[in-house]
Scaffold this motif. Structure first.
Motif, PDB file in Angstrom:
ATOM      1  N   VAL A  11       0.178  11.765  -8.092  1.00  0.00           N
ATOM      2  CA  VAL A  11      -0.595  11.849  -7.010  1.00  0.00           C
ATOM      3  C   VAL A  11       0.198  11.662  -5.636  1.00  0.00           C
ATOM      4  CG1 VAL A  11      -2.809  11.201  -5.670  1.00  0.00           C
ATOM      5  CG2 VAL A  11      -2.774  11.310  -8.171  1.00  0.00           C
ATOM      6  N   ALA A  12       0.763  10.690  -5.587  1.00  0.00           N
ATOM      7  CA  ALA A  12       1.645  10.339  -4.328  1.00  0.00           C
ATOM      8  C   ALA A  12       2.501  11.158  -3.952  1.00  0.00           C
ATOM      9  CB  ALA A  12       2.330   9.062  -4.659  1.00  0.00           C
ATOM     10  N   HIS A  13       3.209  12.113  -4.859  1.00  0.00           N
ATOM     11  CA  HIS A  13       4.038  13.243  -4.825  1.00  0.00           C
ATOM     12  C   HIS A  13       3.414  14.620  -4.657  1.00  0.00           C
ATOM     13  CE1 HIS A  13       6.697  10.016  -6.136  1.00  0.00           C
ATOM     14  NE2 HIS A  13       7.885  10.877  -5.264  1.00  0.00           N
ATOM     15  N   SER A  14       2.029  14.535  -4.991  1.00  0.00           N
ATOM     16  CA  SER A  14       1.309  15.745  -4.758  1.00  0.00           C
ATOM     17  C   SER A  14       1.293  16.372  -3.415  1.00  0.00           C
ATOM     18  CB  SER A  14      -0.086  15.468  -5.402  1.00  0.00           C
ATOM     19  OG  SER A  14      -1.002  14.785  -4.389  1.00  0.00           O
ATOM     20  N   THR A  15       1.323  15.594  -2.422  1.00  0.00           N
ATOM     21  CA  THR A  15       1.392  16.379  -0.950  1.00  0.00           C
ATOM     22  C   THR A  15       2.450  17.125  -0.708  1.00  0.00           C
ATOM     23  OG1 THR A  15       2.442  14.422  -0.179  1.00  0.00           O
ATOM     24  CG2 THR A  15       0.097  14.433   0.020  1.00  0.00           C
ATOM     25  N   ASP A  16       3.537  16.977  -1.564  1.00  0.00           N
ATOM     26  CA  ASP A  16       4.921  17.960  -1.441  1.00  0.00           C
ATOM     27  C   ASP A  16       4.987  19.005  -2.450  1.00  0.00           C
ATOM     28  OD1 ASP A  16       5.786  15.958   0.830  1.00  0.00           O
ATOM     29  OD2 ASP A  16       6.755  14.834  -0.673  1.00  0.00           O
ATOM     30  N   ALA A  17       3.919  19.006  -3.263  1.00  0.00           N
ATOM     31  CA  ALA A  17       4.178  19.980  -4.513  1.00  0.00           C
ATOM     32  C   ALA A  17       3.075  21.153  -3.988  1.00  0.00           C
ATOM     33  CB  ALA A  17       3.695  19.236  -5.589  1.00  0.00           C
ATOM     34  N   ALA A  18       3.514  22.332  -4.552  1.00  0.00           N
ATOM     35  CA  ALA A  18       2.613  23.627  -4.528  1.00  0.00           C
ATOM     36  C   ALA A  18       1.724  23.384  -5.703  1.00  0.00           C
ATOM     37  CB  ALA A  18       3.558  24.723  -4.605  1.00  0.00           C
ATOM     38  N   MET A  19       2.061  22.977  -6.754  1.00  0.00           N
ATOM     39  CA  MET A  19       1.264  22.957  -8.083  1.00  0.00           C
ATOM     40  C   MET A  19       1.749  21.952  -8.919  1.00  0.00           C
ATOM     41  SD  MET A  19       0.152  25.694 -10.920  1.00  0.00           S
ATOM     42  CE  MET A  19      -0.846  26.713  -9.783  1.00  0.00           C
ATOM     43  N   ILE A  20       0.904  21.137  -9.547  1.00  0.00           N
ATOM     44  CA  ILE A  20       1.263  20.205 -10.709  1.00  0.00           C
ATOM     45  C   ILE A  20       0.718  20.695 -12.091  1.00  0.00           C
ATOM     46  CG2 ILE A  20       0.820  17.968 -11.600  1.00  0.00           C
ATOM     47  CD1 ILE A  20       0.127  16.954  -8.779  1.00  0.00           C
TER      48      ILE A  20
END
Length: 70
Positions: A11-20
């Protein structure tokens, strides 16, 4: 490598991701009520879309796995 609970790190890295994209294991409904899975916790808290892919029996291809493979 990040130490700590997997869901919090994702979740902490989800701000930099287009999709998980996360895999899920097939569990019974009572288990999900008792303890939410990492995928469920990430889906509820991620800042980007989350695609969950259910586990399948490798000996029995389903239409979804056939479409993904081929």
């Amino acid at each position: 490598v990040v130490a700590g609970p997997a869901d919090r790190a994702i979740v902490a890295h989800s701000t930099d991701a287009a999709m998980i994209v996360l895999g899920t294991r097939r569990r019974r409904a009572w288990y999900h009520r008792w303890r939410r899975s990492v995928t469920n916790r990430v889906t509820g808290a991620a800042a980007c879309p989350v695609l969950s892919i259910p586990a399948t029996d490798p000996d029995r291809a389903t239409p979804a796995t056939t479409a993904l493979a081929g």
